[in-house]
Design a protein around this motif. Structure first.
Motif, PDB file in Angstrom:
ATOM      1  N   UNK A  67      73.482  13.604  33.957  1.00  0.00           N
ATOM      2  CA  UNK A  67      73.743  12.586  34.968  1.00  0.00           C
ATOM      3  C   UNK A  67      75.233  12.378  35.171  1.00  0.00           C
ATOM      4  N   UNK A  68      75.647  12.198  36.422  1.00  0.00           N
ATOM      5  CA  UNK A  68      77.073  12.020  36.697  1.00  0.00           C
ATOM      6  C   UNK A  68      77.577  10.628  36.323  1.00  0.00           C
ATOM      7  N   UNK A  69      76.670   9.697  36.031  1.00  0.00           N
ATOM      8  CA  UNK A  69      77.106   8.368  35.617  1.00  0.00           C
ATOM      9  C   UNK A  69      77.266   8.255  34.100  1.00  0.00           C
ATOM     10  N   UNK A  70      76.987   9.331  33.375  1.00  0.00           N
ATOM     11  CA  UNK A  70      77.099   9.355  31.924  1.00  0.00           C
ATOM     12  C   UNK A  70      78.329  10.165  31.504  1.00  0.00           C
ATOM     13  N   UNK A  71      79.087   9.618  30.549  1.00  0.00           N
ATOM     14  CA  UNK A  71      80.201  10.339  29.932  1.00  0.00           C
ATOM     15  C   UNK A  71      79.650  11.083  28.717  1.00  0.00           C
ATOM     16  N   UNK A  72      79.410  12.365  28.892  1.00  0.00           N
ATOM     17  CA  UNK A  72      78.762  13.128  27.826  1.00  0.00           C
ATOM     18  C   UNK A  72      79.694  13.441  26.664  1.00  0.00           C
ATOM     19  N   UNK A  73      80.984  13.138  26.830  1.00  0.00           N
ATOM     20  CA  UNK A  73      81.914  13.289  25.707  1.00  0.00           C
ATOM     21  C   UNK A  73      81.899  12.053  24.814  1.00  0.00           C
ATOM     22  N   UNK A  74      81.349  10.983  25.320  1.00  0.00           N
ATOM     23  CA  UNK A  74      81.302   9.736  24.567  1.00  0.00           C
ATOM     24  C   UNK A  74      79.996   9.566  23.814  1.00  0.00           C
ATOM     25  N   UNK A  75      79.879   8.445  23.127  1.00  0.00           N
ATOM     26  CA  UNK A  75      78.684   8.138  22.351  1.00  0.00           C
ATOM     27  C   UNK A  75      77.535   7.738  23.277  1.00  0.00           C
TER      28      UNK A  75
END
Length: 318
Positions: free
Chosen positions: A21-29
């Motif tokens: 999803x583009x609303x999720x920061x996949x580098x974060x927790x």
């Protein structure tokens, strides 16, 4: 129940991995945990850095058949820029859970409890914005429209269905003493409501929340947000107003303040007549919900009978 929640959480983890999803920061927790359940929906809180989202998953099969999650998704998309509802990010009706689901913004706020004048005025402005922003030429444009002339079906919504028949609750001790007065008043109410002419001229309809109650109103110092839009439809705005009054237990003084601000002190008699006709319906069926179907009050046949007879006395002229 824990097995169901663990299954749903594992499903969501895989969903977030797969969809990117583009609303999720996949580098974060990314943390997902069970949050709450109610009215056929399990809620799961997803925390991603400082952002929070709610995954809303059906657990009653009939909710899938009614397409309530798709309806909610469409309505929240309409409302995206009005700052009166959560943002919606995702809808899915084809998955291994075999349950419809949405992902929406998690709103930081408290459920409306202590209703002060500031909250009432803010609610009036919020509903006025909702009702004036989206108008329709027929009722029930969400879903398919009914033809004119308009028929206010709020009595039928509350009266019909096996769960609304008091005879089906014979296991309640002493229920027999309230069956006759309940059905007698219910029939009087049917005669009254279906012979009204005040709805005959209705030809302008608004987007209505249609499930306004304390649990669906969130508030903080800056705003009021309306949540849980699964019942949303197009209807006359008066039905939404009295649902709010009933769902939030407004006093007469609070109702007056709301109406003054909603109508900018220009309310006319036909609006009042429609609002109080809806009131008579909702007040009656609230007694049934309080004691029988939703059990907001402890079951007591004598207490329910007292409330029914008091309602009949106060509405003797209908």
């Amino acid at each position: 129940m824990n097995n169901i929640h663990n299954r749903n959480i594992n499903f969501l983890k895989e969903l977030f991995k797969k969809e990117r999803f583009n609303f999720i920061d996949y580098k974060g927790n990314l943390e997902i945990k069970y949050f709450n359940s109610g009215w056929g929906t399990h809620l799961y809180l997803t925390t991603n850095n400082s952002n929070k989202y709610l995954a809303r998953i059906n657990f009653y099969p009939w909710k899938n058949e009614w397409w309530v999650k798709k309806l909610e998704y469409d309505v929240l998309k309409l409302l995206e820029w009005y700052n009166i509802s959560p943002k919606v990010y995702y809808f899915n009706d084809n998955n291994s859970l075999k349950q419809d689901l949405t992902i929406v913004e998690y709103i930081e706020g408290e459920v409306l409890k202590n209703i002060d004048n500031k909250s009432i005025i803010s609610l009036a402005n919020t509903l006025k914005k909702l009702h004036n922003s989206f108008t329709f030429t027929t009722s029930w444009d969400l879903p398919p429209s009914n033809k004119l002339p308009y028929k206010c079906d709020i009595y039928d919504i509350f009266a019909n269905g096996d769960d609304k028949k008091i005879e089906n609750y014979s296991d309640l001790v002493g229920i027999e003493k309230v069956i006759e007065p309940y059905n007698r008043i219910k029939n009087k109410l049917w005669d009254y409501f279906h012979n009204l002419t005040i709805f005959d001229s209705c030809n302008n309809f608004s987007l209505c929340h249609a499930d306004l109650k304390k649990e669906n109103v969130l508030i903080n110092d800056k705003w009021i947000m309306l949540i849980d839009w699964e019942c949303a439809t197009s209807d006359i705005h008066e039905t939404d107003i009295w649902r709010l009054f009933a769902g939030c237990s407004f006093t007469e003084k609070q109702q007056k303040l709301f109406l003054e601000n909603y109508y900018d002190k220009n309310i006319n008699n036909i609006n009042l007549d429609r609002i109080y006709a809806v009131k008579k319906v909702l007040d009656f069926f609230k007694i049934f919900e309080d004691y029988v179907s939703l059990k907001r009050k402890e079951w007591c046949a004598d207490n329910m009978l007292i409330e029914l007879l008091e309602y009949e006395k106060n509405n003797y002229n209908f």
